[in-house]
Design an enzyme around this catalytic site. Structure first.
Site, PDB file in Angstrom:
ATOM      1  N   ASP A  48      16.173 -35.987   6.301  1.00 42.00           N
ATOM      2  CA  ASP A  48      16.483 -35.242   7.636  1.00 42.00           C
ATOM      3  C   ASP A  48      15.401 -34.037   7.311  1.00 42.00           C
ATOM      4  O   ASP A  48      14.893 -33.789   5.976  1.00 42.00           O
ATOM      5  CB  ASP A  48      17.340 -34.737   8.210  1.00 42.00           C
ATOM      6  CG  ASP A  48      18.293 -34.145   7.432  1.00 42.00           C
ATOM      7  OD1 ASP A  48      18.801 -34.260   6.353  1.00 42.00           O
ATOM      8  OD2 ASP A  48      19.386 -33.503   8.229  1.00 42.00           O
TER       9      ASP A  48
ATOM     10  N   GLU B   9      21.494 -33.625   6.052  1.00 41.98           N
ATOM     11  CA  GLU B   9      21.539 -32.391   4.828  1.00 41.98           C
ATOM     12  C   GLU B   9      21.202 -31.210   5.690  1.00 41.98           C
ATOM     13  O   GLU B   9      22.064 -30.015   5.458  1.00 41.98           O
ATOM     14  CB  GLU B   9      20.488 -32.609   3.865  1.00 41.98           C
ATOM     15  CG  GLU B   9      21.257 -31.262   2.788  1.00 41.98           C
ATOM     16  CD  GLU B   9      20.289 -29.568   3.144  1.00 41.98           C
ATOM     17  OE1 GLU B   9      20.612 -28.406   2.283  1.00 41.98           O
ATOM     18  OE2 GLU B   9      19.644 -29.598   4.150  1.00 41.98           O
TER      19      GLU B   9
HETATM   20 ZN   LIG Z   1      16.330 -28.751   2.561  1.00 43.85          ZN
END
Ligand SMILES: [Zn+2]
Length: 397
Positions: free
Chosen positions: A76, A169
């Site tokens: 992401d 993340e």
């Molecule tokens: Zn990163």
């Protein structure tokens, strides 16, 4: 596939994670992108690669070694500016001057003085309108480049390679469904840092505090000795805290107590704090400071109700490495053998690697060559991405 070509292919997909989503992964685009990575892993020869039910992509290359090193990158991009940049600007052998991204945006050396250190390197920049997404697709591309090399040079290496690409993340959910058993490695690295001459195995210890104060609200005209204004109590509470231990006055190893939310009225106030320190004992002191301040306010204003709740968030992985330095030693050796200087920097935040470390898989963070993350001035040094592939080769020897 050439590393730059692959990187450009991956940043063309917008995989921004979504803080307000209730699904995992938070954005459908992450699932779609994971499917592409799974297919691409098959294409280069990682036949066992698969996307699991949570959208994480695992793959493995074995050469009969006893031990395994894991490499992890996230799919992401930060929910700041839209990704999906197809109009990138390649700067061959950078001359050290300002870089014009578009009519509207110029990346100036005066604003980013470290640019002058990158003279001679090949850079890839955005068009000023998008996030580049090098965080962390530079990591994904580096892992792919190494995996391709590994497959055709299996006998050069003393470790098997385990790969994992994680979603979400950037919204703090990267390791939420990470499975140490599926990874099946002895040590691992998140390939998710900045310049490649830095690595991290220290991060903050973190806690969050919520303070609620109920005051006594009456008509201001007849309030003498009766009204207890919760807003004023909250201000008084905050003034009892160390005034220099705040984000704007701290750096490096200095911890802070950060007031990140304040809302309410005479009757009821809510304050949200985050507490951060690299030293676990100092984080405990911060908690005590808050508790003492809450008690002081409660005692001084007995008709109010002061309620403080503190919860732990994440831990500094450094404590773990004090007991077992293997992952650091292996990394140091790789940098020495590839004649690259390496400096360890404490992260003033959290990292997926810290959570994964406490799951039992020691996991420092290494660089990718990505700069100015999370904004329109993000760029990567393609020179450093290529160099990182060479360093990772040494890591597996
Ligand atoms: Zn990163």
């Amino acid at each position: 596939m050439d590393i730059l070509e692959r990187f450009k292919k991956y940043i063309a997909f917008d995989t921004m994670s979504d803080e307000n989503s209730s699904t995992y992964p938070s954005a459908a685009s992450e699932l779609e992108f994971g499917k592409i990575l799974e297919k691409d892993l098959h294409e280069i020869g990682v036949d066992n690669a698969y996307q699991d039910e949570w959208g994480l992509v695992y793959g493995r290359i074995e050469n009969g070694s006893e031990k395994t090193i894991g490499l992890i990158a996230h799919m992401d991009t930060a929910p700041t500016i839209q990704g999906g940049c197809t109009n990138t600007k390649f700067v061959e052998s950078y001359d050290g001057k300002d870089i014009v991204l578009s009519e509207k945006y110029t990346m100036k050396v005066a604003d980013f003085p470290f640019l002058s250190d990158l003279k001679g390197e090949d850079l890839l920049c955005t068009d000023g309108e998008h996030l580049l997404g090098g965080d962390d697709k530079a990591g994904v591309a580096i892992i792919f480049a190494f995996a391709e090399y590994y497959l055709s040079h299996k006998d050069e290496f003393n470790y098997n390679l385990a790969i994992c690409f994680t979603p979400d993340e950037e919204i703090g959910m990267g390791p939420a469904h990470f499975d140490v058993k599926k990874m099946n490695a002895n040590i691992a690295y998140t390939v998710d840092g900045g310049p490649i001459d830095r690595a991290n195995f220290e991060n903050f210890n973190a806690a969050a505090a919520k303070l609620e104060i109920d005051g006594v609200g009456v008509h201001p005209g007849s309030a003498k000795n009766i009204m207890v204004n919760a807003v004023l109590l909250a201000i008084e509470f905050n003034n009892l805290l160390p005034q220099n231990a705040i984000p704007s006055k701290t750096e490096n190893y200095e911890g802070f107590i950060h007031l990140e939310h304040f809302s309410g009225d005479v009757e009821h106030v809510e304050l949200g704090y985050i507490l951060r320190d690299h030293d676990a004992a100092l984080l405990e002191n911060q908690k005590k400071t808050l508790q003492k301040a809450a008690e002081f306010i409660q005692n001084k204003y007995p008709t109010s109700t002061v309620n403080l709740k503190i919860r732990d968030q994440y831990r500094n992985m450094h404590e773990y490495f004090l007991k077992d330095m293997t992952a650091i030693e292996v990394l140091n050796k790789a940098y020495i053998n590839s004649h690259t200087p390496l400096q360890y920097e404490p992260i003033r935040g959290g990292t997926d690697g810290a959570t994964i470390t406490y799951m039992g898989l020691p996991c420092p963070n290494i660089g990718t060559g990505d700069y100015n993350m999370h904004g329109r001035y993000e760029f990567v040094s393609v020179t450093q991405m290529k160099k990182m592939v060479e360093i990772i080769k040494e890591l597996f020897k």
